[in-house]
Enzyme design. Structure first.
Site, PDB file in Angstrom:
ATOM      1  N   THR A 119      82.466  67.684  92.898  1.00  0.00           N
ATOM      2  CA  THR A 119      82.066  68.109  94.246  1.00  0.00           C
ATOM      3  C   THR A 119      81.100  69.286  94.246  1.00  0.00           C
ATOM      4  O   THR A 119      80.241  69.379  95.118  1.00  0.00           O
ATOM      5  CB  THR A 119      83.299  68.482  95.104  1.00  0.00           C
ATOM      6  N   GLY A 167      83.553  82.723  93.344  1.00  0.00           N
ATOM      7  CA  GLY A 167      84.354  83.326  92.288  1.00  0.00           C
ATOM      8  C   GLY A 167      84.103  84.821  92.199  1.00  0.00           C
ATOM      9  O   GLY A 167      82.960  85.271  92.234  1.00  0.00           O
ATOM     10  N   GLU A 197      78.011  71.923  93.260  1.00  0.00           N
ATOM     11  CA  GLU A 197      76.574  71.706  92.981  1.00  0.00           C
ATOM     12  C   GLU A 197      76.104  70.374  93.551  1.00  0.00           C
ATOM     13  O   GLU A 197      75.294  69.674  92.953  1.00  0.00           O
ATOM     14  CB  GLU A 197      76.289  71.777  91.475  1.00  0.00           C
ATOM     15  N   GLN A 235      77.839  81.404  98.618  1.00  0.00           N
ATOM     16  CA  GLN A 235      77.078  80.382  99.339  1.00  0.00           C
ATOM     17  C   GLN A 235      77.978  79.599 100.281  1.00  0.00           C
ATOM     18  O   GLN A 235      77.824  79.677 101.495  1.00  0.00           O
ATOM     19  CB  GLN A 235      76.381  79.429  98.369  1.00  0.00           C
ATOM     20  N   TYR A 243      78.368  85.267  93.792  1.00  0.00           N
ATOM     21  CA  TYR A 243      77.343  84.506  94.496  1.00  0.00           C
ATOM     22  C   TYR A 243      77.994  83.751  95.641  1.00  0.00           C
ATOM     23  O   TYR A 243      78.745  82.796  95.420  1.00  0.00           O
ATOM     24  CB  TYR A 243      76.644  83.549  93.528  1.00  0.00           C
ATOM     25  N   ARG A 252      89.421  51.044  74.784  1.00  0.00           N
ATOM     26  CA  ARG A 252      89.331  52.101  75.800  1.00  0.00           C
ATOM     27  C   ARG A 252      88.679  53.342  75.227  1.00  0.00           C
ATOM     28  O   ARG A 252      87.873  54.001  75.872  1.00  0.00           O
ATOM     29  CB  ARG A 252      90.747  52.503  76.259  1.00  0.00           C
ATOM     30  N   ARG A 265      99.488  57.978  64.980  1.00  0.00           N
ATOM     31  CA  ARG A 265     100.667  57.470  65.677  1.00  0.00           C
ATOM     32  C   ARG A 265     100.839  55.991  65.363  1.00  0.00           C
ATOM     33  O   ARG A 265      99.930  55.199  65.575  1.00  0.00           O
ATOM     34  CB  ARG A 265     100.482  57.661  67.181  1.00  0.00           C
TER      35      ARG A 265
END
Lengths: 773, 773
Positions: free
Chosen positions: B483, B237, B485, B197, B195, B394, B368
């Site tokens: 980035t 691709g 779509e 584009q 495809y 976190r 750990r």
């Protein structure tokens, strides 16, 4: 044929002050790029083979960047001259870069490394070191120049580790006798060394290391031993396959008593056969994440009761006498020196790494145009993406950070030198301050830089995903900096502890405590008006240095007050406050960076000259203001009860809504101002195209021509010449089979399968080549 | 020999509820791991060759994770069963994973990919596709199962692209006649497609594409042409070396008039010879950053006046009649469907990628242990690092994000289906809302997930830099999502525009506007008490859903009010507000994620069962509260004049200092609570060890044994067997030369150089092997 773009190439070229008569405007076809490197021994410059009308979009890029450069309000070379003057002088640096760029092996090195597999990268790493040493002999480079060359190549190799880790440890931790015994031979490459500290089970927690060094009185030697799986030495560069000798950190035991980790010089591989010596088992630990450090054999090493003479314990600070008497170092604090040294060297280095990313992102964003402005006049072309706030508001603060870390890092080195020479005479005045500042900056700058590099890559849009963008070693090589030399989160907790300690001392004895301009903000906890501050109400007021400096200091004081209250008010244990320490450390680091960046710029103001200093001060302001803007809450939110700074009433915030709005306006106006000088600012880092290895970061702006040339020449499009490693990843421009490579495995593997499936499908087979489908 | 560690292996094993008599406590030596894969055709399981005392640190890991698992308060399989039920059912998925895990090629595939170079990866990608299709035929897998298998392999290949991009475009954009003509042949692999584009010069700005499709009346055909360098098709691709046909996006011109971008079916390579057809020039664009997508030939393609029949324009929505009459689509909005579809598919996918990272990080952090607690009793061992707030504070929010994006993404898919079936009947009610939500979530979730994955890697400490940590394809493969779509920052601006539009409509007509629960918060700008809210004063009050839902809605309303004021009050143009839109879009996305995550959990509450639902609701709360905590300023800072929400007085903030402190306390208590269920929560994602490909994320906790086995077996430690690609990267456990590989290039390249240098040095040469140095 319809008109494709609305701009007029001849008029835009004419408006470029530097367009020459044979300049880009005259070109209509895509031409070979002069920087493309030829295969070894070729005499003709390689040429791309496609005849392509170049078109206005690509033509414009050269004009755009030249125009931006022509508007420079200062001489970038003046800045480069100051900030690049480091381990080696500027002239030597330029000589090295020129030599490597022109070299038949190193000219295309960075691109070709993308095509080697791990085994090939390891082999090429040795070949590169050989060539580097050959060139050094030919051109009479000294050791510092060789190291600079290796760094320029992004070469992580056993030989590099030998220079930057093994040799310095001998020199700084060995006794004079040991330095003489091993240092000269190491400098000569008679032996090749590795520094083995971390283990499979322990890293930052050095006290937890399991490797044993047990003194045996009878033989007057140490027994080096790996008692468990997790005691296996892990990660040391060069230890896996290459090094002949290692400095091994191990727990010293004498007569059953433990004396903690010490350093031992351990022969590992035979100088005659390169076989591992008896009792040593070792190998490479495997590939690194994101393909990083492919040319370095980070290793695992096990010792099975390896005996070394008593004299092989590094003895500058402590030593063991015959019979087993332990002679301890004169001061426990002396051993801090080494850690501080390594961390102090990392600050400007992270700035330099970030400056590569920002140079690429700024240059490409300037010449990349997307979308027409809705208010554009008929005939105007698309906007430079750098003009969009979503890009420039992201990138310009990163430009500021690059300068900040480079210049603050230079201050850090000087302070380290001062502290080290004090220490030599037993004076520890500077130690505490430099220790906490180096931990704080290491944790902050490595993380900001790593995030910033990836942010720069993302700012490139789709082409940021190409290896030719130049980030394929930049980000991966920076990735381990957040964990090595002390995990950042562990360092943050150390900073938090230091802040509480100093704050406590200042509360007990406001005048007597030993503080500097990076810690005296802590007076604000107990002394009213220790940081006199009037909240800026306009963007102009924010542009005064005291506005951001005061805000940074008050913010960190607020964070420390909160940390203190979590213990005194909420009754939590310090060991459980590691998360609370993170923001304390960040806000402290921003005080230090701002202070040292300012001092660095002012200290070298004469060397920079008036114009460059003027613009560097704007960068200082931008870094200061965006540091404040990073975390506004402690300033905008009144302190909770019992957490107020001295002199502040409960319910009173430092900044009101008007100040916060004005801060964003100040940042915006600074970004817009700096934007006009962004290209010369990036030029002043002095990166050559060869060093950047980036199609998008090209100094001349020919980004699209470069991407096309690299893509066409990339080895995947050309049948390989032979099976030699010298052919792997060789870029072949203008080859007769250019763009005609057929994937053999596709034909062998998939095509027969597809034909069989089609035959079974019952549909009428496709006739001919499929061109009529 | 001194005692090394203070814990007692037999007592800690005894305390593990699941330790069997032959369990880990009985082991004293490092043993082969049952999951190590053998070389093709080997009948004996491979064995590691080193006899190593295992030691308490490594022994404990199994007990630790089993103990955590034994404390599960719910059945992880219940959650897995619901959230994994997607494109294919759970039973099929498990069957596929089991088959691939046991397969002689795919069993070690992920590890071996780390050792291939780009050329080898490309070849292996074709081989893998062949084997996948062979297995599919043998085991009778359908297309969805083949795709699932390819995704499980992290296989980016031309064949994958054919399935996920080429075939869907034909199916969704082709006329019924075209679907019949090409669709079946594509499904059969008679043709293989790409495809095309994006171009060298334009990506997200589709209107700026330069490729031309000019209607030629005489031949009743289109002339496909690349007029400039920058019009070269770039990135598609499979287009570089492999595909036989392409769907090409090009500007349609008829009789000199431009009709904008349309899709064209273009034959590219001969089905007979695989040579490129006349007029086509193409090749691979080169390696991708961080080594991503190595098995995919992203390509560059140029068209030199390639003629295709008029019927090759994809004609579901618009078509061209013989003679040149353009028949436009019934609605401009119809073409939005495709973009929304792709974005709507990305949301849960980003959650799944993040869930891999968090599974690895949580499991490893649990087993750990580093540093003893200062208050530990004599004999207690080091603390699990997961117990440190700097890690759990976190990681647990990232665990919550994983579930949030997976479950909200499932709602997104359902809404997309509803909207698509509405659109089929011309109903556009849902379109605006789904469009803005999909843009908002795509921009937010891809970035949060990418950052989160790297955060998980950094949380692993030093070993996070090993490729065996399992992030070497995870992060690089996720990298382009920010980035492609639609660049995230462009999407953010679209969200900002939509917010202003809806806010404006609501101000004009508070009751009539078409809003949903993800946009009706905008009423708060003009309608007093539109979001009734009482600021929580305690942690308990924060735990009520209305507390975070209200805060998220008020915060976004404040951001939109600010955005509006930048235009109406500060007089700035919308096009220059792209930076201001970023926070608007983020805060909007957090409203949507929270709403859909909540709906998803409640909607499937019965299927999850009471216990799992209870814990998922805690995860919803954790995600909601940390979303609020991400950006507190708009809530803690009173609005500036003229920027107040309706009903709020100037100078009045939504949250005071007590509320903000209570928020952090609420997050802390939730994190602590969830922590006890973190292992079963990660188990509920259902990742197999084979899929994770991580030594550190092993379900059984045997992390150190696994790292050792991989390191020992890694090909760099063993002389290669032959030159066949089948030998590249082959792990060789227990080989006679295990750990004895000598770097040949070192001996050839460097050693002679060093010997020569030593000879010249004038020092007395080292005698013997250097073992006595």
């Amino acid at each position: 044929m319809p008109a494709l773009t609305t701009n007029n190439p001849s008029s835009s070229a004419a408006s470029s002050s530097s367009a020459s008569s044979s300049g880009p405007a005259a070109r209509t076809t895509y031409e070979p790029l002069s920087s493309a490197k030829g295969p070894a021994g070729s005499s003709n410059p390689p040429r791309v083979s496609l005849p392509i009308p170049i078109g206005n979009v690509a033509l414009n890029t050269v004009n755009d960047i030249e125009k931006a450069r022509s508007k420079a309000a200062f001489d970038p070379a003046k800045i480069e001259e100051v900030i690049r003057d480091g381990r080696i002088d500027n002239e030597s640096r330029r000589k090295i870069i020129k030599t490597l760029d022109a070299d038949e092996v190193f000219g295309d090195w960075k691109k070709r490394m993308l095509h080697f597999n791990r085994e090939q990268q390891m082999a090429m790493s040795h070949k590169a070191c050989r060539r580097l040493l050959d060139i050094a002999e030919r051109d009479e480079w000294d050791t510092q120049e060789i190291i600079e060359a290796a760094i320029s190549l992004d070469l992580q190799s056993p030989v590099t580790i030998h220079w930057v880790a093994f040799v310095p440890v001998i020199m700084s931790q060995g006794s004079p006798e040991q330095v003489e015994r091993w240092g000269g031979r190491a400098m000569n490459h008679e032996i090749l060394g590795a520094y083995l500290q971390t283990e499979l089970g322990h890293g930052t927690n050095v006290q937890g290391l399991e490797t044993l060094a047990t003194y045996d009185e009878e033989s007057d030697s140490f027994d080096i031993h790996s008692p468990t799986l997790t005691s296996t030495k892990w990660w040391a560069g060069g230890s896996g396959l290459t090094c002949t000798h290692g400095i091994v950190q191990a727990q010293l035991y004498i007569k059953g008593r433990r004396y903690g980790p010490h350093l031992f010089f351990v022969p590992m591989r035979s100088l005659e056969t390169h076989e591992k010596l008896p009792g040593i088992v070792a190998g490479d630990i495997g590939p690194k994440t994101y393909g990083a450090f492919g040319g370095l054999d980070n290793g695992w090493v096990r010792f099975d009761h390896v005996k070394i003479p008593r004299d092989n314990m590094l003895g500058k600070h402590a030593h063991v006498k015959k019979g087993g008497e332990y002679v301890k170092p004169p001061s426990d604090k002396l051993s801090y020196g080494g850690m501080i040294f390594i961390r102090s060297q990392m600050i400007d280095r992270t700035g330099w790494m970030l400056s590569r990313g920002i140079t690429i992102a700024t240059r490409y964003s300037l010449v990349r145009r997307q979308f027409r402005d809705p208010d554009a006049k008929e005939g105007e072309i698309e906007r430079s993406v750098l003009s969009y706030p979503s890009l420039n508001r992201r990138l310009m603060p990163l430009l500021a950070k690059s300068f900040a870390y480079i210049i603050a890092g230079r201050r850090m080195r000087i302070l380290y030198e001062e502290m080290a020479s004090q220490l030599e005479s037993g004076d520890t005045t500077l130690l505490a301050d430099v220790h906490v500042a180096s931990s704080s900056l290491k944790a902050y700058c490595t993380k900001q830089s790593l995030d910033g590099i990836e942010e720069c890559r993302q700012a490139l849009g789709g082409h940021g995903f190409s290896a030719y963008a130049g980030f394929s070693s930049l980000f991966p090589d920076q990735a381990p900096t957040v964990t090595y030399e002390g995990d950042n989160y562990v360092l943050c907790q150390q900073v938090g502890r230091a802040m509480l300690k100093i704050a406590g001392e200042l509360q007990r004895n406001p005048q007597g405590a030993n503080v500097s301009n990076t810690t005296d903000f802590l007076r604000a906890l107990a002394t009213p008006n220790a940081i006199p501050y009037t909240a800026p109400q306009t963007a102009e007021e924010w542009l005064r240095p005291e506005s951001w400096t005061g805000a940074l200091r008050l913010r960190c004081a607020r964070r420390v007050a909160d940390l203190q209250a979590e213990i005194t008010q909420a009754g939590r244990r310090f060991v459980d406050l590691s998360w609370d320490c993170v923001e304390v450390a960040k806000s402290h680091a921003e005080i230090v960076v701002n202070a040292w960046f300012t001092e660095g710029v002012e200290g070298d103001a004469q060397a920079y000259g008036e114009e460059a200093s003027h613009w560097l001060r704007k960068i200082v302001a931008l870094n200061g203001l965006t540091s404040v803007a990073r975390d506004i809450t402690p300033l905008a939110l009144p302190a909770a009860e019992g957490r107020e700074l001295a002199g502040y009433k409960s319910g009173q915030a430092v900044l009101g809504p008007k100040s916060v709005l004005a801060l964003e306006a100040a940042v915006r106006s600074l970004v817009e101002e700096v934007l006009g000088q962004a290209i010369p600012m990036c030029d002043s880092f002095g990166w050559s195209d060869w060093e950047l290895g980036s199609s998008l970061g090209r100094k001349d702006g020919r980004v699209y021509e470069s991407l096309m040339a690299e893509a066409e020449g990339n080895p995947l499009n050309h049948a390989p010449k032979g099976n030699s490693i010298d052919d792997v990843g060789r870029y072949t421009y203008s080859a007769p089979n250019g763009g005609k490579y057929i994937s053999h495995t596709f034909r062998e593997e998939l095509e027969p399968l597809f034909r069989a499936a089609a035959a079974r499908s019952g549909e009428e087979p496709i006739k001919g080549s499929g061109a009529k489908l």
